[in-house]
Design a protein around this motif. Sequence first.
Motif, PDB file in Angstrom:
ATOM      1  N   ARG A  26       0.832  -1.215   0.000  1.00 15.32           N
ATOM      2  CA  ARG A  26       0.000   0.000   0.000  1.00 15.32           C
ATOM      3  C   ARG A  26       0.862   1.257   0.000  1.00 15.32           C
ATOM      4  O   ARG A  26       0.647   2.182  -0.790  1.00 15.32           O
ATOM      5  CB  ARG A  26      -0.892   0.003   1.249  1.00 15.32           C
ATOM      6  CG  ARG A  26      -1.788   1.233   1.356  1.00 15.32           C
ATOM      7  CD  ARG A  26      -2.160   1.531   2.791  1.00 15.32           C
ATOM      8  NE  ARG A  26      -0.979   1.876   3.603  1.00 15.32           N
ATOM      9  CZ  ARG A  26      -1.031   2.145   4.907  1.00 15.32           C
ATOM     10  NH1 ARG A  26      -2.195   2.094   5.545  1.00 15.32           N
ATOM     11  NH2 ARG A  26       0.072   2.443   5.577  1.00 15.32           N
ATOM     12  N   ASP A  27       1.868   1.286   0.871  1.00 18.93           N
ATOM     13  CA  ASP A  27       2.730   2.464   0.969  1.00 18.93           C
ATOM     14  C   ASP A  27       3.501   2.681  -0.332  1.00 18.93           C
ATOM     15  O   ASP A  27       3.665   3.825  -0.782  1.00 18.93           O
ATOM     16  CB  ASP A  27       3.708   2.308   2.129  1.00 18.93           C
ATOM     17  CG  ASP A  27       3.019   2.425   3.483  1.00 18.93           C
ATOM     18  OD1 ASP A  27       1.816   2.757   3.506  1.00 18.93           O
ATOM     19  OD2 ASP A  27       3.676   2.166   4.506  1.00 18.93           O
ATOM     20  N   LYS A  28       3.974   1.591  -0.923  1.00 20.12           N
ATOM     21  CA  LYS A  28       4.722   1.711  -2.173  1.00 20.12           C
ATOM     22  C   LYS A  28       3.839   2.294  -3.275  1.00 20.12           C
ATOM     23  O   LYS A  28       4.295   3.110  -4.093  1.00 20.12           O
ATOM     24  CB  LYS A  28       5.268   0.342  -2.582  1.00 20.12           C
ATOM     25  CG  LYS A  28       5.943   0.298  -3.951  1.00 20.12           C
ATOM     26  CD  LYS A  28       7.102   1.277  -4.044  1.00 20.12           C
ATOM     27  CE  LYS A  28       7.735   1.205  -5.433  1.00 20.12           C
ATOM     28  NZ  LYS A  28       8.747   2.270  -5.634  1.00 20.12           N
ATOM     29  N   ILE A  29       2.580   1.893  -3.327  1.00 20.30           N
ATOM     30  CA  ILE A  29       1.643   2.436  -4.307  1.00 20.30           C
ATOM     31  C   ILE A  29       1.476   3.939  -4.102  1.00 20.30           C
ATOM     32  O   ILE A  29       1.571   4.727  -5.049  1.00 20.30           O
ATOM     33  CB  ILE A  29       0.271   1.731  -4.208  1.00 20.30           C
ATOM     34  CG1 ILE A  29       0.376   0.283  -4.686  1.00 20.30           C
ATOM     35  CG2 ILE A  29      -0.790   2.482  -5.032  1.00 20.30           C
ATOM     36  CD1 ILE A  29      -0.873  -0.542  -4.448  1.00 20.30           C
ATOM     37  N   VAL A  30       1.245   4.348  -2.846  1.00 22.79           N
ATOM     38  CA  VAL A  30       1.044   5.774  -2.540  1.00 22.79           C
ATOM     39  C   VAL A  30       2.284   6.585  -2.916  1.00 22.79           C
ATOM     40  O   VAL A  30       2.178   7.688  -3.465  1.00 22.79           O
ATOM     41  CB  VAL A  30       0.720   5.970  -1.050  1.00 22.79           C
ATOM     42  CG1 VAL A  30       0.627   7.455  -0.712  1.00 22.79           C
ATOM     43  CG2 VAL A  30      -0.599   5.280  -0.693  1.00 22.79           C
ATOM     44  N   PHE A  31       3.470   6.054  -2.644  1.00 19.51           N
ATOM     45  CA  PHE A  31       4.707   6.785  -2.929  1.00 19.51           C
ATOM     46  C   PHE A  31       5.020   6.827  -4.426  1.00 19.51           C
ATOM     47  O   PHE A  31       5.731   7.734  -4.873  1.00 19.51           O
ATOM     48  CB  PHE A  31       5.897   6.132  -2.208  1.00 19.51           C
ATOM     49  CG  PHE A  31       5.764   6.106  -0.711  1.00 19.51           C
ATOM     50  CD1 PHE A  31       4.939   7.018  -0.043  1.00 19.51           C
ATOM     51  CD2 PHE A  31       6.447   5.166   0.051  1.00 19.51           C
ATOM     52  CE1 PHE A  31       4.815   6.997   1.332  1.00 19.51           C
ATOM     53  CE2 PHE A  31       6.325   5.140   1.430  1.00 19.51           C
ATOM     54  CZ  PHE A  31       5.511   6.056   2.077  1.00 19.51           C
ATOM     55  N   SER A  32       4.498   5.873  -5.190  1.00 20.21           N
ATOM     56  CA  SER A  32       4.879   5.742  -6.596  1.00 20.21           C
ATOM     57  C   SER A  32       3.983   6.509  -7.555  1.00 20.21           C
ATOM     58  O   SER A  32       4.459   7.028  -8.565  1.00 20.21           O
ATOM     59  CB  SER A  32       4.884   4.256  -7.001  1.00 20.21           C
ATOM     60  OG  SER A  32       5.827   3.521  -6.248  1.00 20.21           O
ATOM     61  N   VAL A  33       2.676   6.560  -7.256  1.00 18.37           N
ATOM     62  CA  VAL A  33       1.766   7.290  -8.144  1.00 18.37           C
ATOM     63  C   VAL A  33       1.940   8.786  -7.913  1.00 18.37           C
ATOM     64  O   VAL A  33       2.515   9.212  -6.911  1.00 18.37           O
ATOM     65  CB  VAL A  33       0.290   6.874  -7.918  1.00 18.37           C
ATOM     66  CG1 VAL A  33       0.100   5.400  -8.210  1.00 18.37           C
ATOM     67  CG2 VAL A  33      -0.144   7.194  -6.484  1.00 18.37           C
TER      68      VAL A  33
END
Length: 212
Positions: free
Chosen positions: A137-144
């Motif tokens: 979840r955190d990786k998604i938030v940081f990547s988009v």
Amino acid sequence: MAEAVSPFRQPPSLDLSDDNLAESFRTWRRQMDFYMRASGASEKPKKTQTAIILHCAGPQVQEVFEHFVFDENDDKEDPIKVLGKLHEFCSPQTSEVIETHRFWNVSYRAPFDAFLTDLRTRAKLCNFGAMRDRMIRDKIVFSVTGKVQELLLRERQLDLQKAVDICRVFELTAKQTKEMSEASAHVDKVTKDKDNLPNESNTDSQRKRGGG
């Protein structure tokens, strides 16, 4: 009489130079298992099964096979033992630190589901345990970026499933908006081109005044 050629497509050769060899081997092994069962090769003698496996695996595997050390001499003709040795060769012990570094450095790419699949695959190698969903979840938030990131950050109780749903809806909506915009632009162009065409009645009047 020559034996009929199997109608089933053989798995591709295994590329031992692949950067993610462990994952490539797992995929190849799955394809190999399906092929052996579908073609009836799994019912053949062990020696024949091993020959089929090495033939499908390709020249690189055939080369390293010559250097495998077996407990018993007959083991080199046992398909299970041969596949076990090949698994050891293709799946060296990985470092959780390195795999976690690779996970956090995955770049976002469209479509979103392809990006998500990549994250889930890499997360398996990081041993996140109960923190796995939170890390993804955190990786998604940081990547988009942009509006979709803003939507994610607005959520007070953002779990992985909600993050996935938001990203999928945003991507679909953006695609539909683009299609509608392009269709509208096309209609406007056709209308404009039509308005610029000479008026037939005006053309006739000009001809009459000109004595044509």
